[in-house]
Write a protein that holds these residues in place. Structure first.
Motif, mmCIF file in Angstrom:
data_model
loop_
_atom_site.group_PDB
_atom_site.id
_atom_site.type_symbol
_atom_site.label_atom_id
_atom_site.label_comp_id
_atom_site.label_asym_id
_atom_site.label_seq_id
_atom_site.Cartn_x
_atom_site.Cartn_y
_atom_site.Cartn_z
ATOM 1 N N TYR A 255 -8.123 2.150 -4.411
ATOM 2 C CA TYR A 255 -7.550 3.356 -3.635
ATOM 3 C C TYR A 255 -8.726 3.944 -2.447
ATOM 4 O O TYR A 255 -9.852 3.539 -2.629
ATOM 5 C CB TYR A 255 -7.270 4.578 -4.289
ATOM 6 C CG TYR A 255 -8.382 5.184 -5.184
ATOM 7 C CD1 TYR A 255 -9.027 6.213 -4.538
ATOM 8 C CD2 TYR A 255 -8.369 4.950 -6.525
ATOM 9 C CE1 TYR A 255 -9.985 6.742 -5.323
ATOM 10 C CE2 TYR A 255 -9.296 5.343 -7.248
ATOM 11 C CZ TYR A 255 -10.057 6.426 -6.791
ATOM 12 O OH TYR A 255 -11.056 6.834 -7.488
ATOM 13 N N LYS B 89 -3.793 0.878 -3.139
ATOM 14 C CA LYS B 89 -3.596 -0.441 -3.002
ATOM 15 C C LYS B 89 -3.046 -1.221 -4.097
ATOM 16 O O LYS B 89 -3.697 -1.422 -5.113
ATOM 17 C CB LYS B 89 -5.069 -1.209 -2.329
ATOM 18 C CG LYS B 89 -5.578 -0.209 -1.466
ATOM 19 C CD LYS B 89 -7.008 -0.543 -1.031
ATOM 20 C CE LYS B 89 -7.832 0.109 -0.136
ATOM 21 N NZ LYS B 89 -9.338 -0.364 0.082
ATOM 22 N N ILE C 194 -4.295 6.560 0.099
ATOM 23 C CA ILE C 194 -3.755 5.123 0.030
ATOM 24 C C ILE C 194 -4.237 4.211 -1.234
ATOM 25 O O ILE C 194 -5.203 4.112 -1.387
ATOM 26 C CB ILE C 194 -4.518 4.118 1.315
ATOM 27 C CG1 ILE C 194 -4.067 4.721 2.566
ATOM 28 C CG2 ILE C 194 -3.760 2.809 1.201
ATOM 29 C CD1 ILE C 194 -2.691 4.982 3.145
ATOM 30 N N ASN D 183 0.812 -1.147 -0.045
ATOM 31 C CA ASN D 183 0.024 -0.126 0.157
ATOM 32 C C ASN D 183 0.890 1.106 0.070
ATOM 33 O O ASN D 183 2.138 1.243 0.348
ATOM 34 C CB ASN D 183 -0.926 -0.017 1.217
ATOM 35 C CG ASN D 183 -2.016 -1.107 1.097
ATOM 36 O OD1 ASN D 183 -2.106 -1.584 0.029
ATOM 37 N ND2 ASN D 183 -2.625 -1.209 2.217
#
Length: 226
Positions: free
Chosen positions: A91, A109, A107, A31
């Motif tokens: 995300y 992923k 974030i 991540n």
């Protein structure tokens, strides 16, 4: 259709598994905590285009199956799937300790299965290519911990899962460039310490204990060219 790869903006690695796959899920993953930017929004646009396309294709396919259903049960199954369609995004907004969104932080992923099968049913092994800031391959023995500053190369892939009626886009992890490394043997800065008045260890005795996998898992921590 040719594959298209994209680079993420520079970000902080969260739970990185770049050199060895996670044993439980047998996959590489990382991540990435990134600030909002034009580069990031460009990647989001690519993702959204794929999501719109897979949604349209999925809806059209389900409507055709509903029209051509030969039994009431078959028609109901496809109708229910159409009603339950749910999108998965690769995300999410970063959140604070209270679960509130942190403005301007995201974030991403990313992941890659450690192995797969070709059309002949033969098993092959995947790996994530890892490079340093000068684009040189990094030894596999170097551990990359959370908080390291990295750029990832990803391949957006659209999907639909009939069993769950979920569709979306995943970011297949292909490579990583480590711009700033946090690993074993790092200084106290990487653990959040500041200099204090007091004991100073002799240099020949100084040794940083390697962080365990458990403590590493508790850390909190797209478009260009390596």
């Amino acid at each position: 259709m040719s594959k298209k790869y994209y680079l993420t903006p520079l970000g902080s690695a969260v739970y990185p598994r770049l050199t060895e796959p996670d044993e439980k899920y047998n996959k590489f993953s990382c991540n990435l905590l990134v600030p909002d930017s034009t580069e990031l929004q460009n990647l989001f646009s690519v993702i959204q285009e794929l999501i719109d396309r897979i949604k349209e294709d999925t809806v059209n396919t389900l409507n055709e199956k509903i029209e051509n259903a030969k039994t009431g049960a078959e028609k109901k199954r496809h109708t229910d799937a159409l009603k339950k369609l749910e999108v998965n995004l690769p995300y999410a907004a970063n959140v604070d300790e209270e679960g509130q969104d942190i403005e301007g932080e995201w974030i991403l992923k990313t992941s890659c299965p450690a192995e797969g099968k070709n059309r002949k049913g033969e098993v092959y092994q995947n790996k994530v290519a890892v490079f340093d800031s000068k684009k040189q391959p990094m030894p596999k023995s170097i551990q990359i911990w959370g908080g390291s500053k990295v750029i990832l190369q990803v391949e957006p892939r659209a999907y639909y899962i009939p069993a769950t009626a979920k569709y979306g886009v995943s970011l297949r992890l292909r490579a990583a460039q480590v711009v700033e490394l946090i690993s074993g043997g790092s200084t106290g800065d990487s653990f959040g310490f500041s200099e204090q008045e007091g004991f100073v260890a002799p240099k020949e005795e100084a040794e940083v204990e390697k962080e365990s996998e458990t403590s590493r898992d508790k850390e909190e921590t797209i478009l260009g060219d390596f």
